[in-house]
Design a protein around this motif. Structure first.
Motif, PDB file in Angstrom:
ATOM      1  N   LEU A  75       1.789  43.197  16.098  1.00  0.00           N
ATOM      2  CA  LEU A  75       2.594  43.313  14.889  1.00  0.00           C
ATOM      3  C   LEU A  75       1.757  43.024  13.658  1.00  0.00           C
ATOM      4  CD1 LEU A  75       5.876  41.442  15.954  1.00  0.00           C
ATOM      5  CD2 LEU A  75       5.538  43.912  15.785  1.00  0.00           C
ATOM      6  N   SER A  76       1.999  43.770  12.607  1.00  0.00           N
ATOM      7  CA  SER A  76       1.316  43.504  11.340  1.00  0.00           C
ATOM      8  C   SER A  76       1.992  42.339  10.631  1.00  0.00           C
ATOM      9  CB  SER A  76       1.360  44.750  10.459  1.00  0.00           C
ATOM     10  OG  SER A  76       2.698  45.037  10.093  1.00  0.00           O
ATOM     11  N   THR A  77       1.341  41.824   9.608  1.00  0.00           N
ATOM     12  CA  THR A  77       1.917  40.732   8.837  1.00  0.00           C
ATOM     13  C   THR A  77       3.239  41.142   8.203  1.00  0.00           C
ATOM     14  OG1 THR A  77      -0.331  39.960   8.336  1.00  0.00           O
ATOM     15  CG2 THR A  77       1.466  39.093   6.977  1.00  0.00           C
ATOM     16  N   GLU A  78       3.305  42.398   7.745  1.00  0.00           N
ATOM     17  CA  GLU A  78       4.530  42.887   7.125  1.00  0.00           C
ATOM     18  C   GLU A  78       5.681  42.966   8.137  1.00  0.00           C
ATOM     19  OE1 GLU A  78       1.592  44.330   6.907  1.00  0.00           O
ATOM     20  OE2 GLU A  78       1.085  43.853   4.816  1.00  0.00           O
ATOM     21  N   GLU A  79       5.359  43.378   9.364  1.00  0.00           N
ATOM     22  CA  GLU A  79       6.403  43.480  10.393  1.00  0.00           C
ATOM     23  C   GLU A  79       6.922  42.097  10.782  1.00  0.00           C
ATOM     24  OE1 GLU A  79       5.341  47.527  12.871  1.00  0.00           O
ATOM     25  OE2 GLU A  79       4.009  45.783  13.105  1.00  0.00           O
ATOM     26  N   LYS A  80       6.022  41.144  10.874  1.00  0.00           N
ATOM     27  CA  LYS A  80       6.446  39.776  11.188  1.00  0.00           C
ATOM     28  C   LYS A  80       7.334  39.221  10.084  1.00  0.00           C
ATOM     29  CE  LYS A  80       2.490  38.493  14.106  1.00  0.00           C
ATOM     30  NZ  LYS A  80       1.362  37.550  14.276  1.00  0.00           N
ATOM     31  N   GLN A  81       6.936  39.518   8.842  1.00  0.00           N
ATOM     32  CA  GLN A  81       7.729  39.038   7.719  1.00  0.00           C
ATOM     33  C   GLN A  81       9.108  39.691   7.701  1.00  0.00           C
ATOM     34  OE1 GLN A  81       6.866  36.502   5.619  1.00  0.00           O
ATOM     35  NE2 GLN A  81       8.997  36.693   4.978  1.00  0.00           N
ATOM     36  N   GLU A  82       9.176  40.945   8.160  1.00  0.00           N
ATOM     37  CA  GLU A  82      10.466  41.631   8.219  1.00  0.00           C
ATOM     38  C   GLU A  82      11.388  40.968   9.232  1.00  0.00           C
ATOM     39  OE1 GLU A  82      12.268  46.169   8.849  1.00  0.00           O
ATOM     40  OE2 GLU A  82      10.143  45.730   9.253  1.00  0.00           O
ATOM     41  N   ILE A  83      10.814  40.535  10.352  1.00  0.00           N
ATOM     42  CA  ILE A  83      11.608  39.842  11.371  1.00  0.00           C
ATOM     43  C   ILE A  83      12.136  38.520  10.823  1.00  0.00           C
ATOM     44  CG2 ILE A  83      11.448  38.627  13.593  1.00  0.00           C
ATOM     45  CD1 ILE A  83       9.590  40.823  14.564  1.00  0.00           C
ATOM     46  N   ILE A  84      11.260  37.783  10.135  1.00  0.00           N
ATOM     47  CA  ILE A  84      11.676  36.496   9.564  1.00  0.00           C
ATOM     48  C   ILE A  84      12.767  36.695   8.520  1.00  0.00           C
ATOM     49  CG2 ILE A  84      10.896  34.524   8.195  1.00  0.00           C
ATOM     50  CD1 ILE A  84       8.146  34.864   9.531  1.00  0.00           C
ATOM     51  N   SER A  85      12.585  37.697   7.662  1.00  0.00           N
ATOM     52  CA  SER A  85      13.576  37.970   6.615  1.00  0.00           C
ATOM     53  C   SER A  85      14.920  38.369   7.226  1.00  0.00           C
ATOM     54  CB  SER A  85      13.073  39.081   5.696  1.00  0.00           C
ATOM     55  OG  SER A  85      11.856  38.699   5.080  1.00  0.00           O
ATOM     56  N   CYS A  86      14.845  39.132   8.309  1.00  0.00           N
ATOM     57  CA  CYS A  86      16.064  39.576   8.973  1.00  0.00           C
ATOM     58  C   CYS A  86      16.824  38.387   9.558  1.00  0.00           C
ATOM     59  CB  CYS A  86      15.720  40.582  10.063  1.00  0.00           C
ATOM     60  SG  CYS A  86      17.146  41.210  10.977  1.00  0.00           S
ATOM     61  N   CYS A  87      16.097  37.488  10.232  1.00  0.00           N
ATOM     62  CA  CYS A  87      16.733  36.329  10.863  1.00  0.00           C
ATOM     63  C   CYS A  87      17.291  35.356   9.825  1.00  0.00           C
ATOM     64  CB  CYS A  87      15.740  35.604  11.772  1.00  0.00           C
ATOM     65  SG  CYS A  87      15.260  36.546  13.243  1.00  0.00           S
ATOM     66  N   CYS A  88      16.636  35.295   8.658  1.00  0.00           N
ATOM     67  CA  CYS A  88      17.067  34.376   7.605  1.00  0.00           C
ATOM     68  C   CYS A  88      18.115  34.995   6.680  1.00  0.00           C
ATOM     69  CB  CYS A  88      15.863  33.914   6.782  1.00  0.00           C
ATOM     70  SG  CYS A  88      14.682  32.919   7.720  1.00  0.00           S
ATOM     71  N   ASP A  89      18.419  36.256   6.902  1.00  0.00           N
ATOM     72  CA  ASP A  89      19.438  36.919   6.087  1.00  0.00           C
ATOM     73  C   ASP A  89      20.795  36.262   6.332  1.00  0.00           C
ATOM     74  OD1 ASP A  89      21.604  39.300   5.863  1.00  0.00           O
ATOM     75  OD2 ASP A  89      19.936  39.631   4.456  1.00  0.00           O
ATOM     76  N   GLU A  90      21.592  36.175   5.294  1.00  0.00           N
ATOM     77  CA  GLU A  90      22.884  35.502   5.399  1.00  0.00           C
ATOM     78  C   GLU A  90      23.759  36.125   6.482  1.00  0.00           C
ATOM     79  OE1 GLU A  90      26.657  34.218   2.530  1.00  0.00           O
ATOM     80  OE2 GLU A  90      24.909  35.275   1.712  1.00  0.00           O
ATOM     81  N   ARG A  91      23.584  37.388   6.722  1.00  0.00           N
ATOM     82  CA  ARG A  91      24.376  38.100   7.719  1.00  0.00           C
ATOM     83  C   ARG A  91      24.060  37.625   9.139  1.00  0.00           C
ATOM     84  NH1 ARG A  91      23.445  44.459   9.103  1.00  0.00           N
ATOM     85  NH2 ARG A  91      25.053  44.691  10.708  1.00  0.00           N
ATOM     86  N   PHE A  92      22.787  37.308   9.378  1.00  0.00           N
ATOM     87  CA  PHE A  92      22.350  36.956  10.732  1.00  0.00           C
ATOM     88  C   PHE A  92      21.996  35.473  10.882  1.00  0.00           C
ATOM     89  CE2 PHE A  92      20.865  41.478  10.340  1.00  0.00           C
ATOM     90  CZ  PHE A  92      21.814  42.023  11.201  1.00  0.00           C
ATOM     91  N   VAL A  93      22.248  34.662   9.875  1.00  0.00           N
ATOM     92  CA  VAL A  93      21.747  33.298   9.881  1.00  0.00           C
ATOM     93  C   VAL A  93      22.311  32.464  11.041  1.00  0.00           C
ATOM     94  CG1 VAL A  93      23.551  32.359   8.369  1.00  0.00           C
ATOM     95  CG2 VAL A  93      21.256  31.334   8.378  1.00  0.00           C
ATOM     96  N   ASN A  94      23.507  32.811  11.522  1.00  0.00           N
ATOM     97  CA  ASN A  94      24.107  32.048  12.624  1.00  0.00           C
ATOM     98  C   ASN A  94      24.119  32.836  13.934  1.00  0.00           C
ATOM     99  OD1 ASN A  94      24.793  29.658  11.182  1.00  0.00           O
ATOM    100  ND2 ASN A  94      26.490  30.773  10.210  1.00  0.00           N
ATOM    101  N   MET A  95      23.228  33.818  14.044  1.00  0.00           N
ATOM    102  CA  MET A  95      23.140  34.623  15.260  1.00  0.00           C
ATOM    103  C   MET A  95      21.784  34.433  15.913  1.00  0.00           C
ATOM    104  SD  MET A  95      24.952  38.129  13.836  1.00  0.00           S
ATOM    105  CE  MET A  95      24.812  39.026  15.379  1.00  0.00           C
ATOM    106  N   THR A  96      21.740  34.563  17.236  1.00  0.00           N
ATOM    107  CA  THR A  96      20.486  34.465  17.977  1.00  0.00           C
ATOM    108  C   THR A  96      19.828  35.837  18.038  1.00  0.00           C
ATOM    109  OG1 THR A  96      21.473  34.968  20.120  1.00  0.00           O
ATOM    110  CG2 THR A  96      21.553  32.670  19.391  1.00  0.00           C
ATOM    111  N   PRO A  97      18.519  35.884  18.334  1.00  0.00           N
ATOM    112  CA  PRO A  97      17.860  37.191  18.505  1.00  0.00           C
ATOM    113  C   PRO A  97      18.548  38.066  19.549  1.00  0.00           C
ATOM    114  CG  PRO A  97      16.211  35.493  18.262  1.00  0.00           C
ATOM    115  CD  PRO A  97      17.532  34.787  18.337  1.00  0.00           C
ATOM    116  N   ASN A  98      19.137  37.446  20.564  1.00  0.00           N
ATOM    117  CA  ASN A  98      19.854  38.223  21.581  1.00  0.00           C
ATOM    118  C   ASN A  98      21.070  38.941  21.004  1.00  0.00           C
ATOM    119  OD1 ASN A  98      18.161  37.531  23.741  1.00  0.00           O
ATOM    120  ND2 ASN A  98      19.201  35.576  24.022  1.00  0.00           N
TER     121      ASN A  98
END
Length: 342
Positions: free
Chosen positions: A58-81
């Motif tokens: 994964l590139s640095t940008e792709e990793k940052q996209e994953i982090i941003s996605c997980c920290c998004d208010e929509r997904f903040v209380n959801m697991t990766p699963n």
């Protein structure tokens, strides 16, 4: 490297002082193979590791996209699963669940956030060694069926780990720390329990405030099994099986008084008549009173005499009626290996 060298130095000093290397490693919490590898390679790990970057990394940008996605208010209380299939349903795929977890772990974003209690690490109970009677006791509670379905009587039973002798028992209508404390107090009136280890499971009667305060008053040190691990209290479990599979066990008792009479007779048989396989087929009372050595020596002499009369019938040496000096409860891995060799 400094910590590694210090550990190796301490183990060498312990070995020079007469300790076994296995025990020294186990005491410090290291595997002996790890210490052997450290001794062989004093300069540390010489492995250079992988120098090239995988093409599919994964590139640095792709990793940052994953982090941003997980920290998004929509997904903040959801697991990766939950996040990954949700995005896939919307026609978006960033990475697999394991990739999400790996990136989150690399960035220290995997923490217990629920209001539920986090999982607790369960450590192996302390290894206990008994070299004589009244040093380590094991106790537990088992149910005894009555004639009424769903109604039981509860047998409180204590066993000396070294001699296998039943040292105390009571039967009550319920499980209670008060009853357990009263049983220990009664035993303490006739027996000095100072310094004794009392092992049990994690039931509420074993860890109740009344029971623990009584043990403290009697200067008895409590020891507990891991939750839901019956193997940590094998002596009591084995004794209960011997009792319930005894030929005279009635399966159901009409009254609690009849249950007490039967258990009293069983305890007398178990302590004074039953030849226990774990202590070289002597009775628990014989071992508890120190009479087993003479009995085993007499057996060994009888075998040698029989072999002398008909040596052609003996293809191997005589059976060794060995006296067991030490008995272990929950031994460490190194000690288990030593016992197997012996």
């Amino acid at each position: 490297m400094d910590e590694r060298n210090n550990v190796c130095i301490m183990i060498r000093e312990a070995v020079l002082s007469g300790a076994s290397k296995d025990r020294a490693c186990d005491f410090l919490g290291y595997d002996i193979r790890t210490i052997q590898r450290w001794d062989k390679n004093q300069k540390g790990d010489k492995r250079k590791g992988r120098s090239d970057i995988p093409r599919n990394a994964l590139s640095t940008e792709e990793k940052q996209e994953i982090i941003s996605c997980c920290c998004d208010e929509r997904f903040v209380n959801m697991t990766p699963n939950e996040i990954v299939p949700t995005l896939a349903g919307e026609g978006l795929y960033i990475g697999s669940e394991s990739t999400f977890y790996r990136v989150l772990k690399e960035n220290d974003l995997l923490h217990h956030r629920s209001e539920t209690k986090p999982r607790t690490a369960r450590h192996h109970p302390k290894a206990l060694e008994a070299k004589g009677p009244e040093q380590v006791w094991s106790w537990d509670i088992t149910y005894i069926s009555s004639l009424i379905k769903g109604q039981y009587y509860y047998l409180y039973l204590i066993e000396d780990v070294w001699s296998r002798m039943i040292t105390g028992w009571k039967i009550h209508y319920e499980e209670s720390a008060d009853y357990a404390a009263k049983m220990m107090s009664d035993i303490g009136k006739t027996t000095d329990l100072t310094g004794l280890y009392l092992h049990s499971d994690n039931g509420s009667p074993m860890k109740g405030a009344t029971m623990l305060s009584t043990l403290q008053r009697l200067q008895v040190m409590p020891s507990f099994s891991r939750p839901s691990v019956s193997n940590d209290n094998p002596y009591s479990e084995s004794l209960f099986k011997t009792m319930k599979y005894h030929v005279s066990y009635p399966q159901h008792f009409e009254t609690i008084e009849k249950a007490r009479v039967w258990v009293s007779n069983f305890v007398d048989w178990y302590n004074n008549i039953h030849l226990h396989s774990g202590i070289s087929y002597v009775t628990p009372s014989q071992r508890h009173e120190g009479k087993d050595k003479v009995i085993l020596q007499a057996r060994a002499a009888t075998y040698e005499m029989a072999k002398g009369k008909n040596p052609e019938r003996w293809s191997k040496s005589c059976k060794k009626w060995e006296w067991k000096e030490s008995v272990f409860l929950n031994p460490t891995r190194c000690k288990k290996e030593e016992l197997k060799v012996a």
